[in-house]
Scaffold this motif. Structure first.
Motif, PDB file in Angstrom:
ATOM      1  N   UNK A   1      -5.428  -8.894  -8.040  1.00 42.02           N
ATOM      2  CA  UNK A   1      -5.861  -9.463  -9.071  1.00 42.02           C
ATOM      3  C   UNK A   1      -6.734  -9.419 -10.312  1.00 42.02           C
ATOM      4  N   UNK A   2      -7.094  -7.814  -9.559  1.00 42.16           N
ATOM      5  CA  UNK A   2      -8.000  -6.803 -10.669  1.00 42.16           C
ATOM      6  C   UNK A   2      -7.669  -6.810 -12.340  1.00 42.16           C
ATOM      7  N   UNK A   3      -6.107  -7.412 -11.834  1.00 44.60           N
ATOM      8  CA  UNK A   3      -5.184  -7.341 -13.586  1.00 44.60           C
ATOM      9  C   UNK A   3      -5.534  -8.234 -13.795  1.00 44.60           C
TER      10      UNK A   3
ATOM     11  N   UNK B   1       0.973  -1.055   0.008  1.00 41.67           N
ATOM     12  CA  UNK B   1      -0.074  -0.385   0.077  1.00 41.67           C
ATOM     13  C   UNK B   1       0.959   1.581  -0.041  1.00 41.67           C
ATOM     14  N   UNK B   2       0.687   1.684  -1.572  1.00 38.32           N
ATOM     15  CA  UNK B   2       1.563   2.829  -1.366  1.00 38.32           C
ATOM     16  C   UNK B   2       0.962   4.471  -0.517  1.00 38.32           C
ATOM     17  N   UNK B   3       1.848   5.553  -0.562  1.00 36.70           N
ATOM     18  CA  UNK B   3       1.206   7.049   0.893  1.00 36.70           C
ATOM     19  C   UNK B   3       0.500   7.315  -0.153  1.00 36.70           C
ATOM     20  N   UNK B   4      -0.346   6.707  -1.520  1.00 33.79           N
ATOM     21  CA  UNK B   4      -1.601   7.347  -1.597  1.00 33.79           C
ATOM     22  C   UNK B   4      -2.552   6.483  -1.196  1.00 33.79           C
ATOM     23  N   UNK B   5      -2.702   5.628  -0.684  1.00 31.64           N
ATOM     24  CA  UNK B   5      -3.438   4.336  -0.394  1.00 31.64           C
ATOM     25  C   UNK B   5      -3.543   3.961  -1.605  1.00 31.64           C
ATOM     26  N   UNK B   6      -3.154   3.680  -1.921  1.00 36.46           N
ATOM     27  CA  UNK B   6      -3.369   2.493  -3.344  1.00 36.46           C
ATOM     28  C   UNK B   6      -2.888   1.111  -3.212  1.00 36.46           C
ATOM     29  N   UNK B   7      -3.389  -0.138  -3.546  1.00 33.91           N
ATOM     30  CA  UNK B   7      -3.425  -1.369  -2.509  1.00 33.91           C
ATOM     31  C   UNK B   7      -2.710  -2.444  -3.793  1.00 33.91           C
ATOM     32  N   UNK B   8      -1.728  -3.191  -3.332  1.00 37.53           N
ATOM     33  CA  UNK B   8      -1.201  -4.333  -4.451  1.00 37.53           C
ATOM     34  C   UNK B   8      -2.440  -5.332  -4.852  1.00 37.53           C
TER      35      UNK B   8
END
Length: 508
Positions: free
Chosen positions: A492-494, A480-487
């Motif tokens: 899984x979506x990709x 989870x990066x500082x902008x709140x995006x979660x791998x």
């Protein structure tokens, strides 16, 4: 008439628990190797590489595959014609075997079992008691199946009482995505269908202990409804694109095992229990001739995989890293961490929260400002080790503490395994922090990056005490990066889109 001697039984249980702590079953190694070779997701492929490298290291060094050496489950089939040369009861003998195995000075295993679970949650100190299921059957032998089940995968156990007309497949496909990655895929799904609630749960646990043979079933085709279900669930769960460690990829499950039993006309009980990437189980039979003999596998059974830092890997100095530097990290990026970090998991977080609530300071030596905290409960070291196997624990259990910790301590980031929930992600975004993921099931490999270790607070918590680690090139992934995006959302979506799989059905 067979006579089973007390010491033979105890020694067999102890030896088997030691054996499974450092030897993966051969079928599991082969299945992960095949999945690794066909994997197209770089992040998932790297995770499986770490699992396989760790597995071989554990087989060579005879040290635990995972820092969570599990709660012991034992399935006994005692022949009706067996006699015992013993002064202890069967359950007492099992627990004595557990006690001896977990206290073995050459390979100490982590004690994770707590008494008074709804109260003081006091560690029993020797991982007893085991969970024991006994059947008395015709014959004159004692058959023993045992497993050491990690808490992360056990926590994802699911049960439902479906209507007889409901689809088992639909329920599984709706439920697996809600399990997240805390069960450390790729692994095995054990499913119990029928009986009553408790029967279904036991069957699911029994199913987890079977060998991986889905490839054989695929080759010959199904012979009954249970085998049809195995194939359908196996294919459709992998089409979800969850992948190794939840990072997105082609392989989420290595096999689906199903046991069934007649049930009431009004009911359709279904239990599902995942086995993680540290799957540990063994089977032996005592016939009165002495303790069981478990043959060590050949190291040739493991693939020769090496893992090197590539051009896109970023090295990070934890002692000088800044919030601005952290803000430049992107989900899925691989980092190699060096420097000083602190550890802390459930019990330590609860104590720190209680201190904050009383307006008290953290203990001396616990300064988290601009530091990273690693969610881990390591195994005790042996011989010349700095620390025993020290892989990550499931991060979601710390979600409820995340905003408080970030606000009160100036914490820069966290390291654990699996995804973070919405509450934690919102806090990470709000405080410009970051969450990093280490590979669950690679605990011995991770421990080799730890150069120094000392307890700095809450020593009475045992493996849950706060340690200070000095690490060198510890591999992690930005989750989870500082902008709140979660791998764990994007990955899984990709891969679900790439595979062309079925959509995730949200629970009502």
């Amino acid at each position: 008439m067979t006579v089973i001697r007390q010491q033979d039984f105890i020694q067999s249980v102890a030896d088997a628990l030691q054996y499974i702590s450092y030897y993966h079953p051969k079928d599991f190694v082969q299945a992960v190797t095949a999945a690794y070779e066909r994997e197209e997701s770089p992040a998932a492929r790297d995770a499986m590489a770490q699992i396989l490298i760790n597995s071989r290291m554990c087989a060579e060094g005879r040290r635990p595959i995972c820092q969570d050496t599990g709660i012991v489950t034992v399935l006994l089939k005692i022949g009706m014609d067996v006699r015992w040369d013993a002064t202890m009861g069967v359950e007492e003998m099992v627990n004595e075997g557990v006690r001896q195995a977990y206290g073995d000075a050459d390979n100490i295993l982590r004690a994770s079992v707590l008494a008074d679970p709804a109260g003081s949650r006091r560690n029993t100190g020797d991982n007893t008691p085991a969970v024991i299921h006994t059947r008395v059957v015709p014959g004159e032998t004692v058959a023993v199946e045992l497993a050491a089940k990690g808490g992360g995968s056990e926590a994802k156990t699911k049960f439902v009482m479906l209507n007889p007309s409901d689809s088992i497949v639909d329920w599984v496909l709706k439920t697996v995505p809600t399990m997240g990655a805390g069960w450390c895929p790729p692994g095995i799904l054990g499913i119990g269908i029928g009986g009553t609630a408790e029967k279904a749960m036991v069957m699911a646990k029994e199913a987890c202990m079977e060998s991986i043979d889905i490839h054989e079933l695929q080759a010959r085709g199904p012979a009954n409804r249970v085998e049809e279900l195995r194939l359908e669930i196996f294919d459709k769960v992998n089409q979800l694109g969850i992948g190794a460690q939840g990072l997105g990829g082609l392989t989420t499950v290595l096999d689906v095992k199903i046991h069934d039993y007649p049930t009431h006309a009004a009911n359709l009980p279904v239990a599902m229990i995942p086995n993680c990437a540290a799957t540990r189980h063994a089977h032996f039979v005592l016939d009165g001739s002495g303790p069981a003999e478990l043959t060590p596998p050949s190291l040739d059974d493991w693939p020769k995989i090496t893992r090197e830092a590539g051009e896109n890997v970023r090295r990070v100095n934890l002692d000088t890293v800044t919030r601005e530097e952290v803000a430049s990290w992107t989900p899925g990026e691989t980092l190699l961490l060096s420097g000083t970090m602190l550890t802390g998991r459930d019990a330590a977080h609860k104590r720190m929260a209680d201190l904050f609530a009383r307006g008290e300071a953290l203990p001396e030596g616990v300064d988290l400002n601009n530091r990273f905290i690693y969610y881990v409960g390591p195994v005790d070291p042996v011989r010349d080790e700095v620390v025993g196997p020290a892989g990550p624990t499931t991060a979601t259990r710390m979600d409820k503490f995340t905003d408080l910790m970030l606000e009160k301590t100036g914490l820069l980031g966290m390291i654990g395994k699996a995804e973070r929930g919405p509450e934690a992600i919102a806090a990470i975004r709000r405080h410009n922090a970051v969450y990093l993921m280490a590979v669950g099931g690679a605990a011995y490999l991770v421990s080799k990056a730890i150069r120094k270790s000392r307890v700095v607070a809450f020593e009475d918590l045992g493996m849950e005490a706060i340690h200070e680690f000095v690490v060198e090139d510890m591999p992690v992934t930005v989750a989870v990066d500082a902008a709140g995006e979660s791998v764990h959302e994007t990955g899984p979506r990709e891969w679900r889109a790439r595979i062309g799989g079925i959509p995730v059905v949200e629970e009502a």
